[in-house]
Design a protein around this motif. Structure first.
Motif, PDB file in Angstrom:
ATOM      1  N   ILE A 648       0.833  -1.200   0.000  1.00  0.00           N
ATOM      2  CA  ILE A 648       0.000   0.000   0.000  1.00  0.00           C
ATOM      3  C   ILE A 648       0.868   1.250   0.000  1.00  0.00           C
ATOM      4  O   ILE A 648       0.632   2.186  -0.766  1.00  0.00           O
ATOM      5  N   ALA A 649       1.867   1.271   0.865  1.00  0.00           N
ATOM      6  CA  ALA A 649       2.823   2.385   0.905  1.00  0.00           C
ATOM      7  C   ALA A 649       4.232   1.793   0.782  1.00  0.00           C
ATOM      8  O   ALA A 649       4.913   1.570   1.793  1.00  0.00           O
ATOM      9  N   PRO A 650       4.686   1.525  -0.437  1.00  0.00           N
ATOM     10  CA  PRO A 650       6.009   0.906  -0.634  1.00  0.00           C
ATOM     11  C   PRO A 650       7.109   1.700   0.065  1.00  0.00           C
ATOM     12  O   PRO A 650       7.125   2.932   0.025  1.00  0.00           O
ATOM     13  N   TRP A 651       8.021   0.979   0.697  1.00  0.00           N
ATOM     14  CA  TRP A 651       9.019   1.650   1.516  1.00  0.00           C
ATOM     15  C   TRP A 651       9.903   2.588   0.714  1.00  0.00           C
ATOM     16  O   TRP A 651      10.329   3.636   1.226  1.00  0.00           O
ATOM     17  N   LYS A 652      10.163   2.256  -0.557  1.00  0.00           N
ATOM     18  CA  LYS A 652      11.018   3.123  -1.384  1.00  0.00           C
ATOM     19  C   LYS A 652      10.361   4.481  -1.622  1.00  0.00           C
ATOM     20  O   LYS A 652      11.034   5.517  -1.652  1.00  0.00           O
ATOM     21  N   ASP A 653       9.040   4.481  -1.759  1.00  0.00           N
ATOM     22  CA  ASP A 653       8.315   5.736  -1.960  1.00  0.00           C
ATOM     23  C   ASP A 653       8.202   6.516  -0.654  1.00  0.00           C
ATOM     24  O   ASP A 653       8.232   7.756  -0.658  1.00  0.00           O
ATOM     25  N   CYS A 654       8.036   5.802   0.465  1.00  0.00           N
ATOM     26  CA  CYS A 654       8.053   6.480   1.764  1.00  0.00           C
ATOM     27  C   CYS A 654       9.403   7.167   1.980  1.00  0.00           C
ATOM     28  O   CYS A 654       9.468   8.325   2.426  1.00  0.00           O
ATOM     29  N   TRP A 655      10.479   6.453   1.666  1.00  0.00           N
ATOM     30  CA  TRP A 655      11.819   7.020   1.814  1.00  0.00           C
ATOM     31  C   TRP A 655      11.994   8.235   0.907  1.00  0.00           C
ATOM     32  O   TRP A 655      12.595   9.239   1.315  1.00  0.00           O
ATOM     33  N   GLN A 656      11.463   8.164  -0.313  1.00  0.00           N
ATOM     34  CA  GLN A 656      11.601   9.252  -1.268  1.00  0.00           C
ATOM     35  C   GLN A 656      11.002  10.548  -0.734  1.00  0.00           C
ATOM     36  O   GLN A 656      11.561  11.638  -0.924  1.00  0.00           O
ATOM     37  N   GLY A 657       9.848  10.446  -0.050  1.00  0.00           N
ATOM     38  CA  GLY A 657       9.241  11.643   0.527  1.00  0.00           C
ATOM     39  C   GLY A 657      10.072  12.209   1.662  1.00  0.00           C
ATOM     40  O   GLY A 657      10.264  13.433   1.758  1.00  0.00           O
ATOM     41  N   VAL A 658      10.565  11.345   2.550  1.00  0.00           N
ATOM     42  CA  VAL A 658      11.384  11.806   3.672  1.00  0.00           C
ATOM     43  C   VAL A 658      12.649  12.492   3.161  1.00  0.00           C
ATOM     44  O   VAL A 658      13.094  13.512   3.730  1.00  0.00           O
ATOM     45  N   ALA A 659      13.217  11.968   2.100  1.00  0.00           N
ATOM     46  CA  ALA A 659      14.449  12.550   1.555  1.00  0.00           C
ATOM     47  C   ALA A 659      14.234  13.983   1.099  1.00  0.00           C
ATOM     48  O   ALA A 659      15.183  14.789   1.107  1.00  0.00           O
TER      49      ALA A 659
END
Length: 753
Positions: A648-659
Motif C-alpha cells: 500500500i505504501a512501498p518503503w522506497k516511496d516512503c523514503w523518497q518523501g522523507v528525503a
C-alpha cells in the motif's frame, strides 16, 4: 376397503375417457353416473342386462359422457405413485354403463358382454382385474377421489432420493433431503440479497473500454511490425501443451502418476498432496501453469504506449490468471472435493450459508468475511487499554490513556490514526498493543478516534481534518500544560500530519517538537500497485459515486483494496468459506481489517486528484487554507517507519518523501513484513527484524539501504529510545479523570453504512 373403492372409481373414470385432473371432465362423468344409476334403480334384479348393441349411445353422446372430444386421449393414472402415464382402457361405453348401473350384490349369473382387456404398457405389469361393481354413492365418491389423486401421489424428497438409490441408507437420504431444502431456502435469500445491491458507476466495476482498446492496439501493432513474435508465442504455447500431454501419457503408461518431485510448484495454493500424486489433478495444475506463463509472456512483449499502460495491462493479466486458478473451482479442487465427500455434502451447504451471510451483510456486495464478526467486541476483548474520552467534536474523539508508571515524560504524545480504518489496530490485545507499550514507557498518550462519516459529511475536506489536528493539539497542550508535544501519523493520517506541519511552518507555529510517520506517503510520483486505480477512468468513477452518495462507501473501498492481493484477500478466503464451508477465523487483525469506514466525498477527491494524481505536495505545492504547502516545509525532527513488504505504501516511496523534507534531523527505520504486521510488531514476539542507521538521504533509497544495518526483533525499542530523547524530563504521572466516558469511546463502535 377404502383404497379398493378409490381404485375402482379411478378405473370407471378412465374407462370413459375422463381425465382425473380436469374439473369439467369430473363433473360430466358424475352427472352421467347419476343418470345411469337412476335408470338402474327402476329395473328388477332378475332383468337381463342389455347387450352392448342395444345400449350403445350415439357418437355425440359418447363424447359427452367421456367429457372429452378425443376418445383415444391417454389418461393420467392418479393412483400410480410414480406418476406414470398409461393408455386409457378401451371398453365399450355400454359395458361401462352396465357395470356402473349394476347394484351392489348383483347375481353372478347376470349376462355380461365381454370387455376388451386393457392394453399392457411396455415394461409394466398388467393392471389387476376390475373389482365388484360400485353403488351410485360409492361411484360418485370414487370420482371425487380420482380428482384429487394426483396431488396426493406426488412423492416427497425422501421418496425421490429413495428411488435414486439412497433408500437402503435412511439417515443419509434424510440428511440429503434436509440439505436440499436448506439450499432452496438459501437460494431465495441469496437472490433477494443480490437485489439489494446498489448500482455503481461502470468506472469502478472494471477496466474501462480504453484499456481494452489500448491492449488490442498494442497487439495489432506487434502483429504488424513483428508477426514472427506473435507466431512464436503461439507455437511455444502449443508446443508446451503438447509436450505436457505426451509426458502425462508416458507417465501413465509406465505406471507413474505425476511429474518428478523437483518439478512440483512451490505455490501454496497447490500444497495438497493430490496435486502431485494424482494424474488428473497433476495434469490440471501443470496445464494451468503453462497457460499462466503464456499469458504473462504475451503481455510482456506487447508494445505499449507508456509505462502506465504496461502496468495496467500486466495487472489485468494477473487478475485473470488468479481468477482462473483450478483451486477456485469445485471440480478441480481436491481439498473441497474431499471435504464434500467426508461431510456428505454438508460443507457445500455451509458454504452457501456463508455466501448468503456475506452478501446480506454487505448490502448485496459479494465481499468475503475475513474474520469471525462475533469473536471480538471493541472495549471487551480488543481495544481494552484503560483511558478516558476527554474531548469530543463532530469529527473526532480525543482519548487520554491512564498512566501505568509513577512518572512520565513532560511532553505528551498524540497519535493520529488513519480514518480509513479504526484506531484500535494499535490496541488489539495487551501483548501486541502499541498504545499500551507507549504508556508503559512513561509517556502521557493521547489518541484520536475519528467519526465514521455519513452523507452529512459530504463537504468535509482535508482542510477540516487539518483543522481537527490543530484542535486536538490545542486540547492536549491545555490538559498537560505543555507548550509542545510529539505527534505520530499513520498512513493517510501521516500524509495529513505532513500537510499540518508544513502549514505550521508557514504560520511560524512551533508547537510540534518532533514527528513520527508510520508507512506514510508524501511523494506520489511512483503510484506502484495503485497505478490501475489512479487513472482518470477509475477516479472519474469514484467521482460519480461521491456525487451520488456524498461518500466513498466502505464496501467499495474494501473491495478495491482486496484485489491488490487477490489470492490472499479474495480467492483464498472465498475457497475456505464458500467451497470448504469453514467459518472465518477468530483473528483480531483480520477483524479490524473488515471494520472499514466511509470516506467524506470532498476529502476523497482532494486526496485522489491533488495528492495522488497531480502529486502537488511534492511538486508545485498543495493549496490548503490559503497556503501553498510543499513537502520541503516539513522541518521538525522526524522519524519515519516503513515496511519492506508493504504493497500500500512501498518503503522506497516512503523514503523518497522523507528525503525531500527540509528536516536536518531525520531517521528512517525499515521493518520487515507488510503495511500492518510490520507496524504491529511487539518486542515479545521477535518475529520480524528491521534496518536502521542509514544516513545517506541524497543518493537514493538503495544507497541508504546499503549504509544501514540489520537487527533482529521489533523496531519499537529503537523508536522508543529516539522518542524519549525528545520527550523532556520526567514529571508526576497525569490522571485523565472521569472525562466524558471511558475509552474506547462511542465513535469507534459506529459501523459503515
Amino acid at each position: 376397503m377404502a383404497s379398493s373403492t378409490g381404485r375402482a372409481g379411478t378405473k370407471v373414470a378412465r374407462g370413459r375417457g375422463n381425465k382425473a385432473t380436469s374439473g369439467k371432465g369430473v363433473k360430466a362423468s358424475t352427472r352421467k353416473t347419476d343418470e345411469i344409476a337412476a335408470k338402474a334403480a327402476d329395473a328388477t334384479p332378475e332383468a337381463p342386462v342389455e347387450t352392448p348393441a342395444a345400449a350403445a349411445p350415439k357418437p355425440a353422446a359418447k363424447r359427452a359422457a367421456a367429457g372429452s372430444a378425443t376418445p383415444r386421449r391417454r389418461a393420467f393414472d392418479s393412483t400410480d405413485s410414480a406418476l406414470q402415464r398409461k393408455p386409457a382402457a378401451r371398453r365399450k361405453p355400454a359395458a361401462a354403463a352396465e357395470k356402473t348401473a349394476a347394484p351392489a350384490g348383483a347375481k353372478a349369473a347376470a349376462t355380461k358382454a365381454p370387455a376388451r382387456p386393457a392394453r399392457k404398457p411396455r415394461g409394466k405389469p398388467v393392471a389387476p382385474p376390475d373389482p365388484a361393481p360400485l353403488s351410485q354413492e360409492a361411484s360418485a365418491r370414487a370420482v371425487d377421489d380420482a380428482a384429487h389423486g394426483e396431488a396426493e401421489a406426488m412423492p416427497s424428497i425422501e421418496e425421490a432420493l429413495g428411488r435414486l438409490g439412497f433408500g437402503s441408507n435412511a439417515p443419509t437420504a434424510k440428511k440429503l433431503a434436509g440439505n436440499i431444502e436448506r439450499i432452496e431456502a438459501l437460494g431465495q435469500r441469496l437472490v433477494a440479497a443480490f437485489g439489494d445491491r446498489a448500482l455503481h458507476d461502470p468506472g469502478v466495476e472494471g477496466p474501462s473500454p480504453e484499456l481494452y482498446m489500448t491492449a488490442a492496439g498494442a497487439w495489432m501493432k506487434t502483429l504488424a511490425e513483428q508477426p514472427a513474435r506473435i507466431i512464436e508465442h503461439q507455437v511455444n504455447f502449443w508446443g508446451e501443451t503438447l509436450k505436457h500431454y505426451a509426458r502425462a501419457q508416458m507417465a501413465l503408461a509406465r505406471g507413474k502418476l505425476a511429474l518428478p518431485e523437483e518439478e512440483a510448484p512451490r505455490d501454496k495454493r497447490f500444497k495438497h498432496p493430490l496435486w502431485h500424486s494424482h494424474p488428473y489433478f497433476n495434469f490440471v495444475m501443470k496445464q494451468y501453469q503453462i497457460n499462466a506463463k503464456a499469458m504473462k509472456d504475451a503481455a510482456a512483449d506487447l508494445q505499449m504506449p507508456d509505462e502506465v499502460a504496461r502496468r495496467r495491462v500486466n495487472w489485468l493479466t494477473n487478475q485473470v490468471i488468479d481468477m482462473m486458478a483450478p483451486t477456485n473451482f469445485l471440480a478441480t479442487n481436491p481439498d473441497a472435493l474431499e471435504k464434500a465427500v467426508e461431510t456428505e455434502g454438508e460443507s457445500l451447504v455451509r458454504g452457501l450459508e456463508n455466501l448468503v451471510r456475506d452478501v446480506e451483510r454487505h448490502g448485496g456486495e459479494m465481499i468475503v468475511s475475513l474474520a469471525d464478526h462475533d469473536a471480538f467486541a471493541v472495549g471487551e476483548n480488543i481495544g481494552t487499554t484503560a483511558g478516558t474520552v476527554v474531548h469530543r467534536t463532530r469529527l473526532f474523539e480525543l482519548i487520554q490513556y491512564a498512566p501505568t508508571t509513577d512518572q512520565v515524560h513532560a511532553l505528551p504524545v498524540v497519535i493520529f490514526p488513519p480514518w480509513i480504518n479504526k484506531f484500535y489496530i494499535l490496541d488489539l490485545k495487551p501483548q501486541n498493543s502499541l498504545i499500551r507499550w507507549i504508556v508503559d514507557q512513561g509517556h502521557t498518550l493521547f489518541v484520536v478516534s475519528w467519526k465514521n462519516p455519513d452523507a452529512s459529511f459530504a463537504d468535509t475536506g482535508l482542510e477540516d481534518y487539518v483543522g481537527a489536528y490543530l484542535e486536538a493539539m490545542d486540547k492536549v497542550r491545555e490538559l498537560t500544560g505543555q507548550a509542545k508535544l510529539n505527534a505520530v501519523g499513520y498512513c493517510i493520517a501521516g500524509t495529513t500530519l505532513s500537510l499540518t506541519l508544513a502549514l505550521l511552518k508557514q504560520r511560524g507555529d512551533d508547537r510540534v517538537n518532533s514527528a513520527t510517520f508510520f508507512t506514510t506517503l508524501t511523494d506520489f510520483s511512483d503510484q506502484g500497485e495503485f497505478t490501475t486505480f489512479l487513472q482518470d477512468d477509475f477516479v472519474n468513477g469514484i467521482a460519480e459515486e461521491v456525487e451520488r452518495h456524498g461518500l466513498l462507501m466502505a464496501p467499495l473501498m474494501s473491495r478495491t483494496m482486496s484485489f491488490l492481493r487477490a489470492n490472499d484477500l479474495v480467492w483464498g478466503p472465498a475457497i475456505r468459506s464458500y467451497m470448504m464451508g469453514e467459518s472465518p477465523p477468530a483473528f483480531d487483525l483480520l477483524f479490524w481489517n473488515g471494520d472499514s469506514t466511509n470516506l467524506p466525498g470532498r476529502m476523497t477527491m482532494q486526496y485522489l486528484r491533488g495528492l495522488c494524481q497531480r502529486n502537488d505536495f511534492a511538486n508545485g505545492g498543495f493549496e490548503l487554507l490559503g497556503h501553498r504547502l510543499h513537502i520541503s516545509d516539513v522541518t521538525v525532527p522526524l522519524c519515519s517507519v516503513a515496511c519492506e513488504g508493504d504493497h500500500i505504501a512501498p518503503w522506497k516511496d516512503c523514503w523518497q518523501g522523507v528525503a525531500q523534507m527540509g528536516s536536518a534531523d531525520k531517521s528512517f527505520i525499515l521493518s520487515e513484513s507488510g503495511h500492518v504486521a510490520g507496524i504491529v510488531n511487539p518486542p515479545s514476539k521477535r518475529k520480524y527484524g528491521h534496518y536502521t542507521g542509514g544516513a545517506d538521504f541524497t543518493h537514493g533509497f538503495q544507497a541508504w539501504r546499503d549504509s544501514s544495518s540489520f537487527a533482529e526483533g521489533s523496531w519499537w525499542p529503537v523508536w522508543g529510545a529516539w522518542l524519549a530523547e525528545r520527550a523532556g524530563e520526567m514529571v508526576p504521572a497525569r490522571d485523565p479523570g472521569p472525562g466524558l466516558e471511558p475509552a474506547p469511546g462511542r465513535y469507534v463502535h459506529e459501523r459503515a453504512i
